[in-house]
Enzyme design. Structure first.
Site, PDB file in Angstrom:
ATOM      1  N   HIS A  84       0.484  -0.884  -0.122  1.00 49.28           N
ATOM      2  CA  HIS A  84       0.236   0.726  -0.087  1.00 49.28           C
ATOM      3  C   HIS A  84       0.765   1.232  -0.313  1.00 49.28           C
ATOM      4  O   HIS A  84       1.353   1.394   1.049  1.00 49.28           O
ATOM      5  CB  HIS A  84      -0.858   0.173   1.158  1.00 49.28           C
ATOM      6  N   ASP A 163     -15.659   1.839   7.789  1.00 52.72           N
ATOM      7  CA  ASP A 163     -14.491   2.748   6.628  1.00 52.72           C
ATOM      8  C   ASP A 163     -14.771   3.353   5.426  1.00 52.72           C
ATOM      9  O   ASP A 163     -14.358   4.982   5.316  1.00 52.72           O
ATOM     10  CB  ASP A 163     -13.300   1.721   6.432  1.00 52.72           C
ATOM     11  N   ARG A 170     -14.399  11.844   6.523  1.00 58.16           N
ATOM     12  CA  ARG A 170     -13.521  12.794   6.828  1.00 58.16           C
ATOM     13  C   ARG A 170     -13.095  14.051   5.675  1.00 58.16           C
ATOM     14  O   ARG A 170     -13.043  15.070   6.293  1.00 58.16           O
ATOM     15  CB  ARG A 170     -12.289  11.886   7.570  1.00 58.16           C
ATOM     16  N   SER A 185      -7.872   2.908   8.773  1.00 54.03           N
ATOM     17  CA  SER A 185      -8.231   3.252   7.536  1.00 54.03           C
ATOM     18  C   SER A 185      -7.701   2.180   6.414  1.00 54.03           C
ATOM     19  O   SER A 185      -8.091   1.138   5.731  1.00 54.03           O
ATOM     20  CB  SER A 185      -8.790   4.646   7.009  1.00 54.03           C
ATOM     21  N   LYS A 189      -8.255  -2.535   5.618  1.00 48.91           N
ATOM     22  CA  LYS A 189      -8.755  -2.277   4.793  1.00 48.91           C
ATOM     23  C   LYS A 189      -7.968  -3.341   4.492  1.00 48.91           C
ATOM     24  O   LYS A 189      -7.742  -4.637   3.148  1.00 48.91           O
ATOM     25  CB  LYS A 189      -8.668  -1.190   3.347  1.00 48.91           C
TER      26      LYS A 189
END
Length: 427
Positions: A84, A163, A170, A185, A189
């Site tokens: 990520h 989320d 947000r 967050s 995931k």
């Protein structure tokens, strides 16, 4: 589950208290199911933004968001590992990285997102390939991982629904930059995807959400701790995002640059970061392979073609071309001393490569080519940047974003490494 009052939970965090495990479990579940109203969760998000959370709270909050939906069970014969990035300008690394790691022998379940603002989205880039589709079922993800070894697609609707709601909230309540909310967050995931290991590319600099190395270090430490708490070995690389990554910023242009890397070429910084992340992913997966040798062999490009074809795309089809190209020339002769990533990202967004809201469309052919990077010689009046768009009326706004974004000097700037630090969390 014991019922709490949303007002009491908000008050506890507003006053600097620690939320109990039971409060966290209840408020996340209640918000997911509409029991806690949007304005109440907005207040709680702002309280968390201002007061923070300790490591136990963040880990529990992450777990509650994972528990709000399904968790994929990846029953494949290869070891699974994911990556990520916290987002940057020209950050197309997923595109060459996923097929490279798969060609080395691991399975990469890369569930990706779309761009928002100055940062690009992996799915937007891949959708510039004719026929390619982002939406896959869990069964299709599983089958492609087993057959090809890599899948890059949109997250299934059942993963961490809490989320999805909180992320949108947000964005409109100015609480995006909260490290507890960012970390939970990301990790909710990624852990829900079911990979056995995770490598994080945590970026810092003008084009990143974390502007300083210290901020990135804090976020990376938080992320790796969450991974360890939930039984997922996690490694974070802290990488420089003051300058765009590679020479292409946009959608189709980044796909073309990624293919160049997979075919043995491409910009040196893209190759360097791809290999650095691949080595960490393979280490977590327990796979002994040299990603540089695999990249040079052409096997990663073959895996790319299979991955794109498996999702309906034609890897040999021409990529979209813009209807309008505007050239920005060097203001003087010398050496390019700076090229601000944030400014280039905003300019690309204004040309149509990005979106201001999640529902906005993007142009496949829009983007920017950086014809010179810091440290390279430039000549006054010669091309420095190419602005690609299908809406010529967007060019003035893009040029406004680029004002002051680059400079020319007589001496080259000192070279700066892309990877600054590595933080490893082992289970």
């Amino acid at each position: 589950m014991t019922a709490f009052s949303a007002v009491d939970v908000i008050r506890a965090k507003r006053d600097g208290g620690r939320l109990t495990d039971e409060q966290i479990d209840w408020v996340v579940d209640a918000y997911t199911h509409g029991v806690v109203a949007e304005e109440q969760m907005s207040a709680l998000a702002m309280a968390i933004f201002l007061r923070g959370m300790d490591s136990d709270e963040i880990s529990r909050w992450t777990g509650a968001m994972i528990a709000s939906g399904e968790r994929l069970s990846l029953d494949v014969t290869r070891p699974t590992v994911d990556k990520h990035s916290t987002g940057g300008v020209g950050d197309k690394i997923t595109l060459p990285l996923a097929p490279l790691v798969a060609a080395c022998g691991a399975a990469v379940p890369q569930l990706s997102g779309r761009g928002l603002g100055h940062t690009g989205g992996t799915l937007d880039k891949l959708e510039s390939i004719p026929g390619w589709r982002a939406a896959l079922s869990t069964a299709e993800i599983q089958a492609q991982l087993e057959d090809v070894g890599a899948v890059v697609c949109a997250a299934t609707s059942g993963l961490a629904p809490a989320d999805k709601k909180l992320y949108a909230l947000r964005d409109v309540t100015s609480t995006v930059e909260s490290i507890p909310l960012i970390a939970s967050s990301i990790m909710s995931k990624k852990i829900a995807e079911g990979a056995s290991g995770l490598v994080l590319d945590v970026k810092f600099g003008s084009g990143a959400f974390m502007k300083t190395l210290d901020q990135a270090r804090t976020l990376a430490s938080t992320l790796t701790s969450i991974g360890v708490d939930h039984g997922v070995p996690t490694t974070a690389l802290l990488t420089d995002m003051n300058v765009p990554l590679g020479r292409a910023v946009g959608n189709a242009v980044e796909v073309a640059e990624s293919v160049s890397v997979l075919q043995g070429g491409g910009p040196s910084d893209v190759v360097e970061l791809t290999l650095a992340l691949a080595r960490e992913m393979l280490a977590l997966a327990g796979v002994s392979a040299d990603p540089a040798a695999v990249l040079a062999s052409g096997e990663a490009y073959e895996t790319w073609c299979r991955m794109i074809s498996a999702q309906g795309g034609d890897p040999s089809a021409p990529l979209p071309k813009p209807s309008h190209v505007h050239t920005v020339v060097a203001p003087a002769s010398g050496v390019l001393a700076s090229l601000d990533a944030y400014a280039v990202g905003v300019a690309s967004w204004r040309l149509g490569a990005g979106r201001a809201r999640k529902e906005d469309p993007v142009q496949a052919a829009a983007g920017i080519l950086c014809l010179a990077k810091p440290g390279e010689a430039v000549t006054e009046g010669e091309p420095l940047l190419e602005l690609h768009t299908d809406t010529p009326s967007a060019v003035p706004a893009a040029l406004a974003a680029l004002e002051g974004a680059y400079s020319v000097a007589s001496v080259a700037p000192a070279p700066s490494p892309i990877v600054r630090e590595t933080i490893r969390g082992t289970v």
